[in-house]
Scaffold this motif. Structure first.
Motif, PDB file in Angstrom:
ATOM      1  N   LEU A   7     -12.886  13.356   1.969  1.00  8.65           N
ATOM      2  CA  LEU A   7     -12.584  13.823   0.619  1.00  8.65           C
ATOM      3  C   LEU A   7     -11.497  14.880   0.616  1.00  8.65           C
ATOM      4  O   LEU A   7     -10.629  14.889  -0.249  1.00  8.65           O
ATOM      5  N   ILE A   8     -11.522  15.758   1.605  1.00  7.25           N
ATOM      6  CA  ILE A   8     -10.465  16.765   1.683  1.00  7.25           C
ATOM      7  C   ILE A   8      -9.128  16.084   1.923  1.00  7.25           C
ATOM      8  O   ILE A   8      -8.136  16.402   1.286  1.00  7.25           O
ATOM      9  N   GLY A   9      -9.101  15.098   2.817  1.00  7.02           N
ATOM     10  CA  GLY A   9      -7.869  14.361   3.088  1.00  7.02           C
ATOM     11  C   GLY A   9      -7.371  13.633   1.861  1.00  7.02           C
ATOM     12  O   GLY A   9      -6.174  13.632   1.561  1.00  7.02           O
ATOM     13  N   PHE A  10      -8.253  13.024   1.105  1.00  6.93           N
ATOM     14  CA  PHE A  10      -7.851  12.263  -0.068  1.00  6.93           C
ATOM     15  C   PHE A  10      -7.584  13.148  -1.275  1.00  6.93           C
ATOM     16  O   PHE A  10      -7.020  12.704  -2.255  1.00  6.93           O
ATOM     17  N   SER A  11      -7.942  14.416  -1.200  1.00  5.56           N
ATOM     18  CA  SER A  11      -7.612  15.300  -2.316  1.00  5.56           C
ATOM     19  C   SER A  11      -6.111  15.453  -2.451  1.00  5.56           C
ATOM     20  O   SER A  11      -5.607  15.852  -3.494  1.00  5.56           O
ATOM     21  N   GLN A  12      -5.386  15.112  -1.420  1.00  8.07           N
ATOM     22  CA  GLN A  12      -3.931  15.186  -1.443  1.00  8.07           C
ATOM     23  C   GLN A  12      -3.305  14.009  -2.181  1.00  8.07           C
ATOM     24  O   GLN A  12      -2.101  13.958  -2.362  1.00  8.07           O
ATOM     25  N   LEU A  13      -4.110  13.052  -2.649  1.00  6.19           N
ATOM     26  CA  LEU A  13      -3.584  11.862  -3.310  1.00  6.19           C
ATOM     27  C   LEU A  13      -3.109  12.104  -4.732  1.00  6.19           C
ATOM     28  O   LEU A  13      -2.502  11.237  -5.328  1.00  6.19           O
ATOM     29  N   GLY A  14      -3.366  13.242  -5.285  1.00  7.73           N
ATOM     30  CA  GLY A  14      -3.051  13.516  -6.677  1.00  7.73           C
ATOM     31  C   GLY A  14      -1.631  13.164  -7.069  1.00  7.73           C
ATOM     32  O   GLY A  14      -1.383  12.629  -8.133  1.00  7.73           O
ATOM     33  N   GLY A  15      -0.658  13.424  -6.232  1.00  7.60           N
ATOM     34  CA  GLY A  15       0.722  13.140  -6.585  1.00  7.60           C
ATOM     35  C   GLY A  15       1.389  12.192  -5.611  1.00  7.60           C
ATOM     36  O   GLY A  15       2.606  12.141  -5.546  1.00  7.60           O
ATOM     37  N   CYS A  16       0.608  11.455  -4.833  1.00  6.09           N
ATOM     38  CA  CYS A  16       1.207  10.620  -3.804  1.00  6.09           C
ATOM     39  C   CYS A  16       1.945   9.436  -4.405  1.00  6.09           C
ATOM     40  O   CYS A  16       1.684   9.009  -5.515  1.00  6.09           O
ATOM     41  N   ALA A  17       2.872   8.906  -3.668  1.00  6.40           N
ATOM     42  CA  ALA A  17       3.624   7.732  -4.109  1.00  6.40           C
ATOM     43  C   ALA A  17       3.974   6.902  -2.884  1.00  6.40           C
ATOM     44  O   ALA A  17       4.166   7.434  -1.799  1.00  6.40           O
ATOM     45  N   LEU A  18       3.994   5.615  -3.071  1.00  2.79           N
ATOM     46  CA  LEU A  18       4.491   4.732  -2.035  1.00  2.79           C
ATOM     47  C   LEU A  18       5.995   4.632  -2.210  1.00  2.79           C
ATOM     48  O   LEU A  18       6.499   4.654  -3.321  1.00  2.79           O
ATOM     49  N   HIS A  19       6.712   4.526  -1.124  1.00  4.83           N
ATOM     50  CA  HIS A  19       8.161   4.397  -1.229  1.00  4.83           C
ATOM     51  C   HIS A  19       8.510   3.038  -1.810  1.00  4.83           C
ATOM     52  O   HIS A  19       7.882   2.044  -1.519  1.00  4.83           O
ATOM     53  N   GLY A  20       9.504   2.990  -2.646  1.00  5.82           N
ATOM     54  CA  GLY A  20       9.913   1.725  -3.250  1.00  5.82           C
ATOM     55  C   GLY A  20      10.193   1.915  -4.722  1.00  5.82           C
ATOM     56  O   GLY A  20      10.444   3.020  -5.197  1.00  5.82           O
ATOM     57  N   ASN A  21      10.121   0.819  -5.452  1.00  4.29           N
ATOM     58  CA  ASN A  21      10.447   0.865  -6.875  1.00  4.29           C
ATOM     59  C   ASN A  21       9.292   1.450  -7.695  1.00  4.29           C
ATOM     60  O   ASN A  21       8.221   1.720  -7.188  1.00  4.29           O
ATOM     61  N   ALA A  22       9.534   1.627  -8.977  1.00  6.39           N
ATOM     62  CA  ALA A  22       8.537   2.253  -9.861  1.00  6.39           C
ATOM     63  C   ALA A  22       7.236   1.458  -9.928  1.00  6.39           C
ATOM     64  O   ALA A  22       6.178   2.027 -10.162  1.00  6.39           O
ATOM     65  N   GLU A  23       7.292   0.159  -9.710  1.00  8.28           N
ATOM     66  CA  GLU A  23       6.088  -0.679  -9.739  1.00  8.28           C
ATOM     67  C   GLU A  23       5.104  -0.264  -8.652  1.00  8.28           C
ATOM     68  O   GLU A  23       3.906  -0.454  -8.778  1.00  8.28           O
ATOM     69  N   ASN A  24       5.587   0.315  -7.574  1.00  2.00           N
ATOM     70  CA  ASN A  24       4.736   0.734  -6.460  1.00  2.00           C
ATOM     71  C   ASN A  24       4.442   2.227  -6.457  1.00  2.00           C
ATOM     72  O   ASN A  24       3.802   2.722  -5.551  1.00  2.00           O
ATOM     73  N   THR A  25       4.910   2.958  -7.441  1.00  3.09           N
ATOM     74  CA  THR A  25       4.683   4.394  -7.489  1.00  3.09           C
ATOM     75  C   THR A  25       3.292   4.671  -8.053  1.00  3.09           C
ATOM     76  O   THR A  25       2.969   4.242  -9.150  1.00  3.09           O
ATOM     77  N   LEU A  26       2.504   5.390  -7.270  1.00  2.00           N
ATOM     78  CA  LEU A  26       1.143   5.705  -7.680  1.00  2.00           C
ATOM     79  C   LEU A  26       1.126   6.949  -8.550  1.00  2.00           C
ATOM     80  O   LEU A  26       1.815   7.918  -8.266  1.00  2.00           O
ATOM     81  N   GLY A  27       0.309   6.922  -9.583  1.00  3.72           N
ATOM     82  CA  GLY A  27       0.071   8.114 -10.377  1.00  3.72           C
ATOM     83  C   GLY A  27      -1.015   8.941  -9.714  1.00  3.72           C
ATOM     84  O   GLY A  27      -1.487   8.612  -8.629  1.00  3.72           O
ATOM     85  N   PRO A  28      -1.461   9.996 -10.359  1.00 11.84           N
ATOM     86  CA  PRO A  28      -2.539  10.827  -9.805  1.00 11.84           C
ATOM     87  C   PRO A  28      -3.812  10.001  -9.568  1.00 11.84           C
ATOM     88  O   PRO A  28      -4.137   9.115 -10.352  1.00 11.84           O
ATOM     89  N   ALA A  29      -4.511  10.288  -8.472  1.00 11.30           N
ATOM     90  CA  ALA A  29      -5.764   9.597  -8.161  1.00 11.30           C
ATOM     91  C   ALA A  29      -6.836  10.023  -9.156  1.00 11.30           C
ATOM     92  O   ALA A  29      -6.992  11.207  -9.450  1.00 11.30           O
ATOM     93  N   MET A  30      -7.568   9.049  -9.690  1.00 14.40           N
ATOM     94  CA  MET A  30      -8.630   9.323 -10.650  1.00 14.40           C
ATOM     95  C   MET A  30     -10.005   9.198 -10.007  1.00 14.40           C
ATOM     96  O   MET A  30     -10.897   9.981 -10.290  1.00 14.40           O
ATOM     97  N   VAL A  31     -10.205   8.169  -9.152  1.00 13.35           N
ATOM     98  CA  VAL A  31     -11.490   7.932  -8.493  1.00 13.35           C
ATOM     99  C   VAL A  31     -11.217   7.518  -7.058  1.00 13.35           C
ATOM    100  O   VAL A  31     -10.290   6.752  -6.792  1.00 13.35           O
ATOM    101  N   ILE A  32     -12.027   8.037  -6.138  1.00 11.91           N
ATOM    102  CA  ILE A  32     -11.929   7.663  -4.725  1.00 11.91           C
ATOM    103  C   ILE A  32     -13.326   7.318  -4.239  1.00 11.91           C
ATOM    104  O   ILE A  32     -14.282   8.044  -4.515  1.00 11.91           O
ATOM    105  N   GLY A  33     -13.442   6.180  -3.528  1.00 13.26           N
ATOM    106  CA  GLY A  33     -14.718   5.775  -2.948  1.00 13.26           C
ATOM    107  C   GLY A  33     -14.531   5.468  -1.470  1.00 13.26           C
ATOM    108  O   GLY A  33     -13.462   5.018  -1.056  1.00 13.26           O
ATOM    109  N   VAL A  34     -15.566   5.716  -0.674  1.00 10.57           N
ATOM    110  CA  VAL A  34     -15.518   5.471   0.770  1.00 10.57           C
ATOM    111  C   VAL A  34     -16.596   4.452   1.115  1.00 10.57           C
ATOM    112  O   VAL A  34     -17.716   4.528   0.610  1.00 10.57           O
ATOM    113  N   SER A  35     -16.253   3.503   1.986  1.00  7.29           N
ATOM    114  CA  SER A  35     -17.206   2.473   2.397  1.00  7.29           C
ATOM    115  C   SER A  35     -18.368   3.089   3.165  1.00  7.29           C
ATOM    116  O   SER A  35     -18.266   4.197   3.707  1.00  7.29           O
ATOM    117  N   SER A  36     -19.482   2.359   3.230  1.00 12.94           N
ATOM    118  CA  SER A  36     -20.686   2.849   3.907  1.00 12.94           C
ATOM    119  C   SER A  36     -20.421   3.203   5.366  1.00 12.94           C
ATOM    120  O   SER A  36     -20.983   4.165   5.887  1.00 12.94           O
TER     121      SER A  36
END
Length: 95
Positions: A7-36
């Motif tokens: 969760l601490i690592g993924f807290s950095q996702l708020g403004g993350c973006a994938l490199h590329g065009n706008a279609e691949n740009t991520l907005g702020p993370a709203m929900v994060i889930g981790v597998s069992s």
């Protein structure tokens, strides 16, 4: 402890973006889930992206660009997760 570190690592996702065009740009993370087993995570973003994260390989894959940003969750004890896009409910199971 793994959950806290993840969760601490993924807290950095708020403004993350994938490199590329706008279609691949991520907005702020709203929900994060981790597998069992702790090997995967999913995140939904304000930009309607649903991203699958391989935590061991440090890789990510955009699964959907039209996801309901509050709908994704892992199915306990299985290597699968559900989410709903703006048209229908979907199941994704890793092979």
């Amino acid at each position: 402890m793994l959950g806290l570190v993840t969760l601490i690592g993924f807290s950095q996702l708020g403004g993350c973006a994938l490199h590329g065009n706008a279609e691949n740009t991520l907005g702020p993370a709203m929900v994060i889930g981790v597998s069992s087993d702790g090997h995967y995570a999913i995140s939904t973003h304000r930009s309607k992206h649903l991203v699958l994260w391989d935590l061991e390989k440090h890789q990510k894959e955009i699964i959907s660009r039209d996801a309901n940003i509050y709908s994704a969750y892992f199915i306990h004890g299985r290597d699968a997760f559900l989410w709903q896009d703006h048209r229908r409910r979907r199941l994704h199971q890793r092979q």
